[in-house]
Design an enzyme around this catalytic site. Structure first.
Site, PDB file in Angstrom:
ATOM      1  N   TYR A  59      -2.481   5.142   2.480  1.00 15.72           N
ATOM      2  CA  TYR A  59      -3.289   4.089   1.875  1.00 15.72           C
ATOM      3  C   TYR A  59      -2.409   3.017   1.233  1.00 15.72           C
ATOM      4  O   TYR A  59      -1.264   3.291   0.856  1.00 15.72           O
ATOM      5  CB  TYR A  59      -4.186   4.657   0.763  1.00 15.72           C
ATOM      6  CG  TYR A  59      -5.170   5.702   1.192  1.00 15.72           C
ATOM      7  CD1 TYR A  59      -6.470   5.347   1.544  1.00 15.72           C
ATOM      8  CD2 TYR A  59      -4.817   7.046   1.228  1.00 15.72           C
ATOM      9  CE1 TYR A  59      -7.393   6.322   1.918  1.00 15.72           C
ATOM     10  CE2 TYR A  59      -5.736   8.016   1.605  1.00 15.72           C
ATOM     11  CZ  TYR A  59      -7.011   7.650   1.949  1.00 15.72           C
ATOM     12  OH  TYR A  59      -7.915   8.606   2.324  1.00 15.72           O
TER      13      TYR A  59
ATOM     14  N   ARG B 244      -9.000   7.317  -6.085  1.00 18.18           N
ATOM     15  CA  ARG B 244      -9.650   6.919  -7.341  1.00 18.18           C
ATOM     16  C   ARG B 244      -9.213   7.817  -8.494  1.00 18.18           C
ATOM     17  O   ARG B 244      -9.047   7.352  -9.636  1.00 18.18           O
ATOM     18  CB  ARG B 244     -11.177   6.987  -7.193  1.00 18.18           C
ATOM     19  CG  ARG B 244     -11.778   5.842  -6.393  1.00 18.18           C
ATOM     20  CD  ARG B 244     -13.289   5.940  -6.372  1.00 18.18           C
ATOM     21  NE  ARG B 244     -13.761   6.996  -5.491  1.00 18.18           N
ATOM     22  CZ  ARG B 244     -14.922   7.625  -5.623  1.00 18.18           C
ATOM     23  NH1 ARG B 244     -15.726   7.343  -6.645  1.00 18.18           N
ATOM     24  NH2 ARG B 244     -15.299   8.557  -4.770  1.00 18.18           N
TER      25      ARG B 244
END
Length: 283
Positions: free
Chosen positions: A65, A174
């Site tokens: 990511y 997150r």
């Protein structure tokens, strides 16, 4: 029609939305995906079509990511889509302070998933429990962060950090943002997320929804991380009938089983027996 599609998921779409779109475009019902992405995230979403849906569980687990973390803000969802819980400027936060904490998030670590996530607790999704106002105890999970690399840092009242993250399956970016902010005492939330790699599929080879339909990838092409096991015609026929086959092999674990073509997935046991796990193409 069977195979894999490397989809570049757009902002605002759920993974289920993408599956529904692909079903309509390819006019097929049997469509599935690997590695759920939140609506606010973009990037690689592997899609399986037809019989290839049976192969999803055998794909690689590694993912990568590019994430932007905003400090000084916490939210109910641990990203900018949720209700703001706290907000306080932290203009004195320096990159050196962040660098001191990042090693805590590398290697095998314990992680608490966000309350608003698709993990099931007592038969219900966490986000369903959170929306209903029920008290939640998200289960702690063990995840592996393979690499963390700082791409950029933008100081200010609400500083932002760009990270490149390589990790194993089940990792919540997150949660990394939330926990990094907690370690620094500033609070933090995920501001942006782009998945650049998932299950062996890379962003550079992905297609947008607007580009569909595109030719599908051959099913075996997504399984090249598994060792190849080639059987004679007689053994291949027996294996495809569900029989266990005694073989000579120094390795054990999952393998791609082949004859003239890809036949499916087998497992080589420690005693040298090849056991069918999923017969994809019967002889």
């Amino acid at each position: 029609m069977d195979g894999f599609l490397n989809l570049n998921k757009p902002f605002g779409f759920t993974s289920h939305d993408c599956v529904a779109k692909v079903r309509r475009i390819y006019q097929l019902k049997k469509v599935g995906h690997a590695g759920t992405l939140d609506p606010a995230a973009t990037g690689v979403l592997p899609i399986a079509i037809g019989r290839a849906t049976r192969l999803l569980q055998y794909l690689r687990h590694e993912k990568a990511y590019q994430a932007t973390i905003r400090f000084g803000v916490t939210t109910a969802t641990d990203d900018l889509e949720g209700e703001v819980l706290t907000q306080q400027a932290v203009p004195n936060l320096e990159l050196s302070q962040i660098e001191e904490k990042l090693p805590l998030f590398q290697g095998v670590i314990q992680q608490i998933p966000p309350n608003y996530s698709a993990i099931q607790v007592q038969g219900k999704r966490l986000y369903e429990l959170a929306r209903s106002g029920q008290a939640i105890e998200a289960p702690i999970r063990t995840v592996e962060i393979l690499d963390l690399k700082i791409l950029a840092f933008r100081p200010g009242d609400f500083p932002e950090l760009d990270l490149e993250i390589a990790c194993g399956g089940g990792t919540y970016i997150r949660s990394i943002a939330r926990d990094l902010g907690a370690e620094l005492g500033t609070g933090a939330t995920l501001a942006k997320l782009l998945r650049t790699e998932s299950s062996g599929f890379e962003l550079a080879g992905s297609s947008s929804i607007e580009q569909l339909p595109v030719p599908l990838m051959e099913p075996e092409s997504a399984l090249l991380h598994l060792p190849e096991m080639v059987l004679t015609s007689d053994l291949a026929r027996r294996w495809c009938q569900g029989q266990k086959i005694a073989i000579e092999s120094e390795r054990s674990g999952m393998v791609r089983v082949k004859n003239d073509s890809f036949l499916g997935i087998g497992e080589v046991r420690s005693d040298g027996v090849l056991v069918p796990q999923m017969v994809y193409e019967p002889v």
